[in-house]
Design a protein around this motif. Structure first.
Motif, PDB file in Angstrom:
ATOM      1  N   GLU A 198      34.291 -22.878 -19.221  1.00  0.00           N
ATOM      2  CA  GLU A 198      33.119 -22.379 -19.067  1.00  0.00           C
ATOM      3  C   GLU A 198      32.300 -23.063 -17.933  1.00  0.00           C
ATOM      4  O   GLU A 198      31.909 -22.729 -16.809  1.00  0.00           O
ATOM      5  CB  GLU A 198      32.207 -21.991 -19.793  1.00  0.00           C
ATOM      6  CG  GLU A 198      32.889 -20.628 -20.802  1.00  0.00           C
ATOM      7  CD  GLU A 198      32.042 -20.479 -21.941  1.00  0.00           C
ATOM      8  OE1 GLU A 198      31.187 -21.339 -22.430  1.00  0.00           O
ATOM      9  OE2 GLU A 198      32.235 -19.424 -22.599  1.00  0.00           O
ATOM     10  N   SER A 209      31.451 -22.137 -13.751  1.00  0.00           N
ATOM     11  CA  SER A 209      30.307 -22.242 -13.455  1.00  0.00           C
ATOM     12  C   SER A 209      29.940 -23.152 -12.228  1.00  0.00           C
ATOM     13  O   SER A 209      29.348 -22.485 -11.267  1.00  0.00           O
ATOM     14  CB  SER A 209      29.163 -22.565 -14.563  1.00  0.00           C
ATOM     15  OG  SER A 209      28.123 -22.736 -14.201  1.00  0.00           O
ATOM     16  N   HIS A 223      31.616 -21.047  -9.259  1.00  0.00           N
ATOM     17  CA  HIS A 223      30.763 -20.238  -8.703  1.00  0.00           C
ATOM     18  C   HIS A 223      29.692 -20.731  -7.736  1.00  0.00           C
ATOM     19  O   HIS A 223      29.541 -19.981  -6.685  1.00  0.00           O
ATOM     20  CB  HIS A 223      30.022 -19.245 -10.091  1.00  0.00           C
ATOM     21  CG  HIS A 223      29.078 -18.480  -9.456  1.00  0.00           C
ATOM     22  ND1 HIS A 223      29.666 -17.161  -8.755  1.00  0.00           N
ATOM     23  CD2 HIS A 223      27.817 -18.170  -9.486  1.00  0.00           C
ATOM     24  CE1 HIS A 223      28.545 -16.332  -8.444  1.00  0.00           C
ATOM     25  NE2 HIS A 223      27.521 -16.965  -8.954  1.00  0.00           N
TER      26      HIS A 223
END
Length: 130
Positions: free
Chosen positions: A101, A105, A108
């Protein structure tokens, strides 16, 4: 009389009635409200690093990346609440999911930065060609 204490990441100290290891911590809360407040303190952030101190205030155990496995409560006749708190280490799967995750993140944010840079270059090129 001093007792063992569970110390959370934020420094909160929780007096233990007794413990049978990190997966069986016994606490007596003064009321149902106090029991709820204590439960609310057992957050993901507050369990990143916990320690247990003995009656002499010496650290006898330090634990990283713990999670609340379960908590049990029992009302007593004197209106206190006896809690049994069970903490456990994160599983390998839980640690890997957190890492994935974090990577996603970061990816992104990086993708957004590349898009913004591409748009800025396009704008400069369009302005320069006119």
């Amino acid at each position: 009389m001093n007792k063992e204490k569970l110390v959370l990441t934020d420094g909160t100290e929780i007096a233990l009635g007794y413990s049978l290891g990190i997966n069986e911590l016994h606490v007596v809360a003064e009321s149902k409200r106090a029991a709820c407040t204590l439960w609310e303190q057992l957050t993901k952030e507050n369990l990143k690093k916990v320690s247990v101190k003995n009656a002499s205030d010496m650290t006898v155990g330090v634990y990283q990346d713990m999670v609340l496995d379960h908590i049990e409560g029992r009302d007593c006749a004197d209106e206190t609440v006896q809690l049994t708190i069970s903490l456990r280490s994160k599983t390998t799967e839980e640690v890997l999911i957190e890492r994935l995750e974090a990577v996603e993140s970061g990816q992104h944010a990086q993708d957004q930065g590349i898009d913004d840079l591409g748009q800025a270059i396009s704008d400069i090129m369009e302005g320069g060609a006119q």
